[in-house]
Scaffold this motif. Structure first.
Motif, short mmCIF file in Angstrom:
data_model
loop_
_atom_site.label_atom_id
_atom_site.label_comp_id
_atom_site.label_asym_id
_atom_site.label_seq_id
_atom_site.Cartn_x
_atom_site.Cartn_y
_atom_site.Cartn_z
N ARG A 29 0.82 -1.20 0.00
CA ARG A 29 0.00 0.00 0.00
C ARG A 29 0.86 1.26 0.00
O ARG A 29 1.86 1.35 0.72
CB ARG A 29 -0.93 0.01 1.21
CG ARG A 29 -1.92 1.16 1.18
CD ARG A 29 -3.06 0.94 2.13
NE ARG A 29 -4.09 1.94 1.91
CZ ARG A 29 -5.32 1.84 2.37
NH1 ARG A 29 -5.69 0.78 3.06
NH2 ARG A 29 -6.20 2.79 2.14
N TYR A 48 -3.35 8.52 -6.62
CA TYR A 48 -4.35 7.55 -7.09
C TYR A 48 -5.40 8.19 -8.01
O TYR A 48 -5.88 7.57 -8.96
CB TYR A 48 -5.04 6.86 -5.90
CG TYR A 48 -6.16 7.63 -5.26
CD1 TYR A 48 -7.48 7.42 -5.66
CD2 TYR A 48 -5.92 8.59 -4.28
CE1 TYR A 48 -8.53 8.13 -5.08
CE2 TYR A 48 -6.95 9.30 -3.71
CZ TYR A 48 -8.26 9.08 -4.12
OH TYR A 48 -9.28 9.78 -3.56
N THR A 87 -9.74 2.79 -4.96
CA THR A 87 -11.04 3.39 -4.63
C THR A 87 -11.61 4.11 -5.84
O THR A 87 -10.87 4.60 -6.70
CB THR A 87 -10.93 4.39 -3.47
OG1 THR A 87 -10.09 5.48 -3.87
CG2 THR A 87 -10.37 3.74 -2.22
N ASP A 111 -4.59 5.01 -0.78
CA ASP A 111 -5.69 4.66 -1.69
C ASP A 111 -5.15 4.15 -3.02
O ASP A 111 -5.83 4.19 -4.04
CB ASP A 111 -6.66 5.82 -1.91
CG ASP A 111 -7.62 5.99 -0.74
OD1 ASP A 111 -7.94 4.98 -0.08
OD2 ASP A 111 -8.05 7.12 -0.48
N ARG A 148 -14.33 0.34 -2.82
CA ARG A 148 -12.91 0.06 -2.66
C ARG A 148 -12.64 -1.44 -2.67
O ARG A 148 -13.55 -2.26 -2.48
CB ARG A 148 -12.38 0.69 -1.37
CG ARG A 148 -12.98 0.12 -0.09
CD ARG A 148 -12.41 0.84 1.14
NE ARG A 148 -12.83 2.22 1.21
CZ ARG A 148 -12.01 3.28 1.08
NH1 ARG A 148 -10.71 3.08 0.87
NH2 ARG A 148 -12.47 4.49 1.17
#
Length: 206
Positions: A29, A48, A87, A111, A148
């Motif tokens: 992540r 993102y 997301t 995200d 998500r």
């Protein structure tokens, strides 16, 4: 017989093996990068939101950057990694991916996930656009207004894993269709739509 069919016949006599994304890579992540941190020069960075609005299947350059100081603290995608927006407000756009093919590591926002893997980068990025991928991800999407998907869920999705030579041939074919699509867009809208349908057919068939 197509070039891909011939290679499969020669190299995969018992069929193409399927593995989960977690078996052939890992999801990392992104962290700590806000839109307000983006500047015009410094360390390359992918937010993102830009994956949805700016990037296509792959890129060698970034639209934005962060300062050297902030960049040293952020998780980075290495050349060959995918950067995945996890997301979106609609299911279709959840897990939109871009393959990072630049020469240096780039910072990645929260995200978004970095997918570090053992496969041909563009092959994986094209796979994320297929109906096979879209159908598998549906059951893993959560949330109401903001939809998500987690890295743990993405790791459970199956991908066909032919030998590298076949992956590269598939990429070459799809790249040619992508280039043709871009050229036709400037020439004739009706012809573009016909080629786009053909592109989707070959992409999903392959």
């Amino acid at each position: 017989m197509s070039s891909v069919d011939a290679l499969i016949a020669a190299l995969c006599s018992s069929g193409v093996e399927y593995k989960t994304l977690g078996e052939v890579g890992e999801f990392i992540r992104g962290n700590g990068l806000q839109k307000s941190d983006l500047v015009d020069s410094g360390v390359g960075a992918i937010h993102y939101g830009q994956i949805h609005t700016h990037y296509g299947t792959w890129t060698r350059t970034t639209k934005s950057f962060v300062s050297e100081t902030l960049g040293s603290k952020l998780r980075k995608a290495q050349p060959g990694d995918l950067v995945i927006a996890t997301t979106s407000e609609d299911d279709q756009a959840v897990a939109k991916a871009v393959a990072w093919l630049g020469e240096a590591a780039v910072a990645v926002s929260g995200d978004a996930y970095i997918y570090r893997h053992q496969l041909e980068p563009k092959y994986v990025s094209y796979f994320f656009q297929t109906d096979r991928f879209q159908d598998q991800k549906k059951s893993f999407i959560t949330g109401t207004k903001v939809r998500r998907i987690s890295g743990n869920s993405l790791a459970r999705i199956f991908i066909p894993v032919p030998p590298l030579e076949i992956q590269q041939e598939i990429v070459a074919i799809l790249d040619r269709f992508s280039k043709l699509e871009a050229e036709l867009e400037a020439e004739l809208e009706a012809e573009l739509e016909a080629r786009h349908r053909q592109y989707r057919h070959y992409r999903d068939t392959l």
